[in-house]
Design a protein around this motif. Sequence first.
Motif, short mmCIF file in Angstrom:
data_model
loop_
_atom_site.label_atom_id
_atom_site.label_comp_id
_atom_site.label_asym_id
_atom_site.label_seq_id
_atom_site.Cartn_x
_atom_site.Cartn_y
_atom_site.Cartn_z
N VAL A 31 0.79 -0.97 -0.37
CA VAL A 31 0.28 0.20 0.29
C VAL A 31 0.67 1.04 0.14
CG1 VAL A 31 -1.72 1.12 1.33
CG2 VAL A 31 -1.71 -1.39 1.49
N ARG A 32 0.80 2.44 -0.93
CA ARG A 32 2.53 3.12 -1.37
C ARG A 32 2.00 4.12 -0.94
NH1 ARG A 32 5.72 2.16 -6.24
NH2 ARG A 32 6.05 0.57 -5.28
N CYS A 33 1.32 5.36 -0.25
CA CYS A 33 0.92 6.37 0.51
C CYS A 33 1.85 7.48 0.55
CB CYS A 33 0.34 6.12 2.20
SG CYS A 33 -0.67 4.88 2.40
N PHE A 34 1.05 8.13 -1.01
CA PHE A 34 1.35 9.34 -1.53
C PHE A 34 1.17 10.41 -0.37
CE2 PHE A 34 1.86 6.59 -4.87
CZ PHE A 34 3.25 6.92 -5.06
N VAL A 35 2.05 11.18 0.28
CA VAL A 35 1.65 11.89 1.18
C VAL A 35 2.14 13.69 1.51
CG1 VAL A 35 0.29 10.41 3.12
CG2 VAL A 35 2.89 10.99 3.03
N LEU A 36 2.26 14.70 2.09
CA LEU A 36 2.37 15.99 2.42
C LEU A 36 3.92 16.20 3.11
CD1 LEU A 36 2.24 19.27 1.26
CD2 LEU A 36 0.58 19.43 2.59
N GLY A 37 4.73 16.57 2.64
CA GLY A 37 5.69 16.47 2.83
C GLY A 37 5.93 18.01 3.65
N PRO A 38 6.96 18.27 4.69
CA PRO A 38 8.00 17.51 4.35
C PRO A 38 8.22 16.31 6.02
CG PRO A 38 8.75 19.32 5.72
CD PRO A 38 7.68 19.78 5.58
N ARG A 39 9.08 15.09 5.33
CA ARG A 39 9.40 14.20 6.32
C ARG A 39 7.29 14.22 6.48
NH1 ARG A 39 12.45 17.83 6.56
NH2 ARG A 39 11.76 18.67 8.39
N LYS A 40 7.78 13.99 8.14
CA LYS A 40 5.72 12.93 8.38
C LYS A 40 5.69 14.50 9.77
CE LYS A 40 7.23 8.44 7.74
NZ LYS A 40 7.75 6.88 8.39
N ILE A 41 6.04 15.75 9.33
CA ILE A 41 5.59 16.31 10.77
C ILE A 41 3.98 17.63 10.74
CG2 ILE A 41 7.84 16.72 11.50
CD1 ILE A 41 8.11 19.09 9.85
N SER A 42 4.03 16.58 8.98
CA SER A 42 2.41 17.73 8.72
C SER A 42 1.57 16.90 9.11
CB SER A 42 2.83 18.11 7.32
OG SER A 42 3.23 19.16 7.28
N ASN A 43 0.24 17.32 9.12
CA ASN A 43 -1.23 16.26 9.46
C ASN A 43 -1.44 15.46 9.04
OD1 ASN A 43 -2.54 17.61 12.08
ND2 ASN A 43 -2.20 19.94 10.35
N ILE A 44 -1.47 15.77 7.48
CA ILE A 44 -1.33 14.43 7.04
C ILE A 44 -0.55 13.55 6.67
CG2 ILE A 44 -1.60 13.89 3.93
CD1 ILE A 44 -2.87 16.64 2.93
N PRO A 45 0.50 13.11 6.57
CA PRO A 45 1.15 12.13 6.94
C PRO A 45 0.96 11.42 8.31
CG PRO A 45 2.79 13.79 6.82
CD PRO A 45 1.79 14.68 6.76
N GLN A 46 1.05 12.90 9.20
CA GLN A 46 0.35 11.93 10.43
C GLN A 46 -1.02 10.95 10.73
OE1 GLN A 46 0.96 14.95 13.72
NE2 GLN A 46 1.61 15.49 13.22
N ALA A 47 -2.36 11.46 9.74
CA ALA A 47 -3.15 11.34 9.82
C ALA A 47 -2.80 9.59 8.66
CB ALA A 47 -3.97 11.83 9.31
N CYS A 48 -2.07 9.82 8.08
CA CYS A 48 -2.37 8.80 7.65
C CYS A 48 -1.74 7.77 8.08
CB CYS A 48 -1.22 8.43 5.90
SG CYS A 48 -0.90 7.38 5.15
N GLU A 49 -0.75 7.68 8.59
CA GLU A 49 0.31 6.65 9.77
C GLU A 49 -1.02 6.20 10.72
OE1 GLU A 49 4.27 8.70 10.79
OE2 GLU A 49 4.73 7.01 9.23
N LEU A 50 -1.38 6.61 11.33
CA LEU A 50 -2.60 6.62 12.49
C LEU A 50 -3.58 5.50 11.36
CD1 LEU A 50 -4.14 6.47 14.92
CD2 LEU A 50 -5.35 8.92 13.96
N TRP A 51 -3.99 5.92 10.29
CA TRP A 51 -5.26 4.77 9.75
C TRP A 51 -4.54 3.34 9.72
CZ3 TRP A 51 -4.45 3.12 4.51
CH2 TRP A 51 -5.52 2.53 3.53
#
Length: 246
Positions: A31-51
């Motif tokens: 499952v390849r997830c494309f998210v907003l950067g930089p790294r994992k410090i914004s809300n979108i990657p955090q929500a993706c990782e929670l999911w």
Amino acid sequence: MGLPTFLSKVGLPSTEAETVALLRCDEVSEVRCFVLGPRKISNIPQACELWLRQNGLEDKAQLVIGERPDHYLLEAQAVHEPGVVPVFWTCAVYGKEKELFFGDAVNTHMFLFSQVMPLDHMQLACLPGKLTLEAVRTICDLELLPGHWKRLASHPSPKPLLNGLLDHNPQTTWVEANSNGFAAEMVKSGQADACITTETARLEQGLERLHDFGTPDMVFFGGVTKHGVELLKRVHESLSLATIGF
């Protein structure tokens, strides 16, 4: 080319939970997830990782960091590897959500998956040790900035939180950042005097919190490309045939 047509959901399960279950099947290798950067410090990657954690998908997931949703949507659509489901993540207040939905994402299922998550403390932050306590109170209570401050950075979505400061301080202008995390980097590098950012980004960049706007709930969306949807439909069909004994 012809006129566009929205991607059909015929052949997919009727519920999100059943569709998520397909991602756990052996036929889906990644499952390849494309998210907003930089790294994992914004809300979108955090929500993706929670999911991913809540759905037991961490072991087969890969996060691809991008600068803007409209850019990494195209990256997701370029994925055609067997067994890979590309998922591109946006949020309900992304300013170009409707342009994506009726534009480049028309042949995807842009809202196939969703995750509700409190925002990572949205706050106004600046470089540390630059302001007295009285100056901070003046900013928060009277919306008056130091006279030498010229630039406030933020992603376009939370920019309205800065409207009062911009109205009361005509010497100060708004500068656009691609994300809350990038806004913090702009302050750290001297491109802006203060920014709206997340607590995670503030800590990473060593900034000082001036005001905490809070942590309201936000809805985040995982969209699946045509390639990913077709793979999920094949998996669903295979499981359905196995269930009825074919």
